[in-house]
Scaffold this motif. Sequence first.
Motif, PDB file in Angstrom:
ATOM      1  N   GLU A  23       9.665   3.981   0.003  1.00  0.00           N
ATOM      2  CA  GLU A  23       9.002   5.266  -0.197  1.00  0.00           C
ATOM      3  C   GLU A  23       7.847   5.023  -1.167  1.00  0.00           C
ATOM      4  O   GLU A  23       7.980   4.272  -2.134  1.00  0.00           O
ATOM      5  CB  GLU A  23       9.968   6.288  -0.789  1.00  0.00           C
ATOM      6  CG  GLU A  23      11.080   6.704   0.163  1.00  0.00           C
ATOM      7  CD  GLU A  23      10.581   7.537   1.319  1.00  0.00           C
ATOM      8  OE1 GLU A  23       9.529   8.199   1.156  1.00  0.00           O
ATOM      9  OE2 GLU A  23      11.239   7.544   2.376  1.00  0.00           O
ATOM     10  N   VAL A  24       6.711   5.638  -0.893  1.00  0.00           N
ATOM     11  CA  VAL A  24       5.557   5.387  -1.747  1.00  0.00           C
ATOM     12  C   VAL A  24       5.164   6.674  -2.463  1.00  0.00           C
ATOM     13  O   VAL A  24       5.160   7.756  -1.872  1.00  0.00           O
ATOM     14  CB  VAL A  24       4.384   4.824  -0.915  1.00  0.00           C
ATOM     15  CG1 VAL A  24       3.894   5.823   0.118  1.00  0.00           C
ATOM     16  CG2 VAL A  24       3.245   4.363  -1.803  1.00  0.00           C
ATOM     17  N   SER A  25       4.860   6.544  -3.749  1.00  0.00           N
ATOM     18  CA  SER A  25       4.472   7.689  -4.562  1.00  0.00           C
ATOM     19  C   SER A  25       3.076   7.472  -5.123  1.00  0.00           C
ATOM     20  O   SER A  25       2.522   6.370  -5.050  1.00  0.00           O
ATOM     21  CB  SER A  25       5.455   7.872  -5.725  1.00  0.00           C
ATOM     22  OG  SER A  25       5.390   6.749  -6.599  1.00  0.00           O
ATOM     23  N   GLN A  26       2.512   8.519  -5.708  1.00  0.00           N
ATOM     24  CA  GLN A  26       1.200   8.395  -6.333  1.00  0.00           C
ATOM     25  C   GLN A  26       1.244   7.345  -7.444  1.00  0.00           C
ATOM     26  O   GLN A  26       0.325   6.533  -7.576  1.00  0.00           O
ATOM     27  CB  GLN A  26       0.763   9.741  -6.912  1.00  0.00           C
ATOM     28  CG  GLN A  26      -0.580   9.697  -7.641  1.00  0.00           C
ATOM     29  CD  GLN A  26      -0.985  11.059  -8.168  1.00  0.00           C
ATOM     30  OE1 GLN A  26      -1.175  11.991  -7.396  1.00  0.00           O
ATOM     31  NE2 GLN A  26      -1.107  11.168  -9.487  1.00  0.00           N
ATOM     32  N   GLU A  27       2.311   7.344  -8.225  1.00  0.00           N
ATOM     33  CA  GLU A  27       2.437   6.373  -9.303  1.00  0.00           C
ATOM     34  C   GLU A  27       2.481   4.950  -8.759  1.00  0.00           C
ATOM     35  O   GLU A  27       1.900   4.024  -9.341  1.00  0.00           O
ATOM     36  CB  GLU A  27       3.703   6.652 -10.119  1.00  0.00           C
ATOM     37  CG  GLU A  27       3.666   7.934 -10.950  1.00  0.00           C
ATOM     38  CD  GLU A  27       3.820   9.195 -10.083  1.00  0.00           C
ATOM     39  OE1 GLU A  27       4.298   9.068  -8.923  1.00  0.00           O
ATOM     40  OE2 GLU A  27       3.463  10.287 -10.559  1.00  0.00           O
ATOM     41  N   HIS A  28       3.169   4.785  -7.650  1.00  0.00           N
ATOM     42  CA  HIS A  28       3.270   3.461  -7.034  1.00  0.00           C
ATOM     43  C   HIS A  28       1.883   2.994  -6.575  1.00  0.00           C
ATOM     44  O   HIS A  28       1.514   1.822  -6.764  1.00  0.00           O
ATOM     45  CB  HIS A  28       4.239   3.518  -5.850  1.00  0.00           C
ATOM     46  CG  HIS A  28       4.573   2.176  -5.295  1.00  0.00           C
ATOM     47  ND1 HIS A  28       5.069   1.997  -4.027  1.00  0.00           N
ATOM     48  CD2 HIS A  28       4.448   0.932  -5.823  1.00  0.00           C
ATOM     49  CE1 HIS A  28       5.258   0.722  -3.797  1.00  0.00           C
ATOM     50  NE2 HIS A  28       4.897   0.050  -4.868  1.00  0.00           N
ATOM     51  N   LEU A  29       1.130   3.886  -5.972  1.00  0.00           N
ATOM     52  CA  LEU A  29      -0.215   3.526  -5.506  1.00  0.00           C
ATOM     53  C   LEU A  29      -1.129   3.203  -6.687  1.00  0.00           C
ATOM     54  O   LEU A  29      -2.010   2.336  -6.575  1.00  0.00           O
ATOM     55  CB  LEU A  29      -0.805   4.658  -4.669  1.00  0.00           C
ATOM     56  CG  LEU A  29      -0.087   4.937  -3.339  1.00  0.00           C
ATOM     57  CD1 LEU A  29      -0.766   6.101  -2.610  1.00  0.00           C
ATOM     58  CD2 LEU A  29      -0.090   3.700  -2.447  1.00  0.00           C
ATOM     59  N   GLU A  30      -0.927   3.883  -7.815  1.00  0.00           N
ATOM     60  CA  GLU A  30      -1.704   3.556  -9.016  1.00  0.00           C
ATOM     61  C   GLU A  30      -1.338   2.165  -9.518  1.00  0.00           C
ATOM     62  O   GLU A  30      -2.213   1.372  -9.907  1.00  0.00           O
ATOM     63  CB  GLU A  30      -1.453   4.591 -10.105  1.00  0.00           C
ATOM     64  CG  GLU A  30      -2.075   5.954  -9.848  1.00  0.00           C
ATOM     65  CD  GLU A  30      -1.850   6.890 -11.016  1.00  0.00           C
ATOM     66  OE1 GLU A  30      -2.481   6.674 -12.077  1.00  0.00           O
ATOM     67  OE2 GLU A  30      -1.024   7.820 -10.875  1.00  0.00           O
ATOM     68  N   THR A  31      -0.064   1.844  -9.508  1.00  0.00           N
ATOM     69  CA  THR A  31       0.383   0.532  -9.970  1.00  0.00           C
ATOM     70  C   THR A  31      -0.205  -0.579  -9.113  1.00  0.00           C
ATOM     71  O   THR A  31      -0.619  -1.630  -9.617  1.00  0.00           O
ATOM     72  CB  THR A  31       1.918   0.450  -9.939  1.00  0.00           C
ATOM     73  OG1 THR A  31       2.461   1.458 -10.785  1.00  0.00           O
ATOM     74  CG2 THR A  31       2.410  -0.915 -10.393  1.00  0.00           C
ATOM     75  N   LEU A  32      -0.250  -0.341  -7.810  1.00  0.00           N
ATOM     76  CA  LEU A  32      -0.813  -1.343  -6.893  1.00  0.00           C
ATOM     77  C   LEU A  32      -2.333  -1.413  -6.981  1.00  0.00           C
ATOM     78  O   LEU A  32      -2.933  -2.387  -6.514  1.00  0.00           O
ATOM     79  CB  LEU A  32      -0.399  -1.021  -5.456  1.00  0.00           C
ATOM     80  CG  LEU A  32       1.076  -1.198  -5.099  1.00  0.00           C
ATOM     81  CD1 LEU A  32       1.357  -0.666  -3.694  1.00  0.00           C
ATOM     82  CD2 LEU A  32       1.483  -2.666  -5.195  1.00  0.00           C
ATOM     83  N   GLY A  33      -2.955  -0.390  -7.558  1.00  0.00           N
ATOM     84  CA  GLY A  33      -4.408  -0.361  -7.615  1.00  0.00           C
ATOM     85  C   GLY A  33      -5.045   0.277  -6.401  1.00  0.00           C
ATOM     86  O   GLY A  33      -6.271   0.237  -6.244  1.00  0.00           O
ATOM     87  N   VAL A  34      -4.225   0.870  -5.528  1.00  0.00           N
ATOM     88  CA  VAL A  34      -4.769   1.571  -4.353  1.00  0.00           C
ATOM     89  C   VAL A  34      -5.509   2.832  -4.804  1.00  0.00           C
ATOM     90  O   VAL A  34      -6.544   3.203  -4.226  1.00  0.00           O
ATOM     91  CB  VAL A  34      -3.643   1.902  -3.356  1.00  0.00           C
ATOM     92  CG1 VAL A  34      -4.157   2.786  -2.223  1.00  0.00           C
ATOM     93  CG2 VAL A  34      -3.042   0.617  -2.799  1.00  0.00           C
TER      94      VAL A  34
END
Length: 339
Positions: A23-34
């Motif tokens: 599952e992907v969240s906004q925080e996860h996308l920030e961590t990845l740099g997306v």
Amino acid sequence: PDVSADDLDAGKVGRFFKQVGREVSQEHLETLGVLVPQGGRLVPSHGGLILFGSDAARRRLFPEAEMRCARFRGTDKVEFIDRLDLEGTVLEALDEAPKFIRRNTRLAAKIETMRRQDIPEYPVLALREVLVNAVAHADYSLTGMRLRVAIYADRLEVENPGMLPFGMTLDDFKAGVSRLRNRVIARVLRELGLVEEWGTGYLRITEACREGGYPAPEWEEHGPCLRVVFRPHPEVEAVTHVPADDRMDDTVNDTANETVDVPGNVPGNVPVSVPANTRQEWLLEQLARGQRTKAADVATKFDVTEKTAKRDIADLRERGLIEFVGARKTGHYRLKERS
């Protein structure tokens, strides 16, 4: 550039991460740099747009971030047989490019201890690794250049825009030295399980080729591009006995014919050693079992066009191996009795 969160295709993001059970969240996308902060709001990064951007955003900002595939008649680029411009994201291209390669390359059939083994013309796992590396290391800022897959009669080439990073040599690459050009893309590819440890790609690629009996691929720098060249498996070369420039006819979406033994369950009214490709062999098997197999069935089974399947069937009819009986709309094919 003027971008907003709307330029990120949330559907694509969710679909790719769902494939790996994440599952992907906004925080996860920030961590990845997306997603990155800009002017007090979150916007897609360059890597995020290249991987997950909407079609409109990618065409506007990164029109070169796509993959093009081509099959040429001989050993040069004079004449196309098949081509495909993959206009989706480069992540989507990683799913579609192998299908293009599969339908434009050959198989050899090897029978050992009563079991058939299909040998692809080029190493599937090594090719996958090279395609992923090409996506990860491409220089998407270069204009007029794209990721390319080129299939010739005697080789397959994967090319990405962008030379090795400054100061790095091919010997460094082969020794396991890794310098990332696109950190966001690299992180996402690893998160999606498409890469293992950076710096081990050369070893995995060459090992996969060695274990499968394939020639070792060649890495070449050509101007601003890095190219990997694969050569066919010796078993595939051995069954064709056709000069390189003549291996493929002028048809689209086809694989070259190969000489294979007709399966043992095909009755004696079919010659024992019939020049046939894998699709034709399967069709003969189905007809031998009494199945009323049609061109659409062949097309679905082997992921080729119905035009290609009809051409296979027409070839078997011309050689007197099968015949059509009944009315045009309701009839079917069957094995032809040998006179």
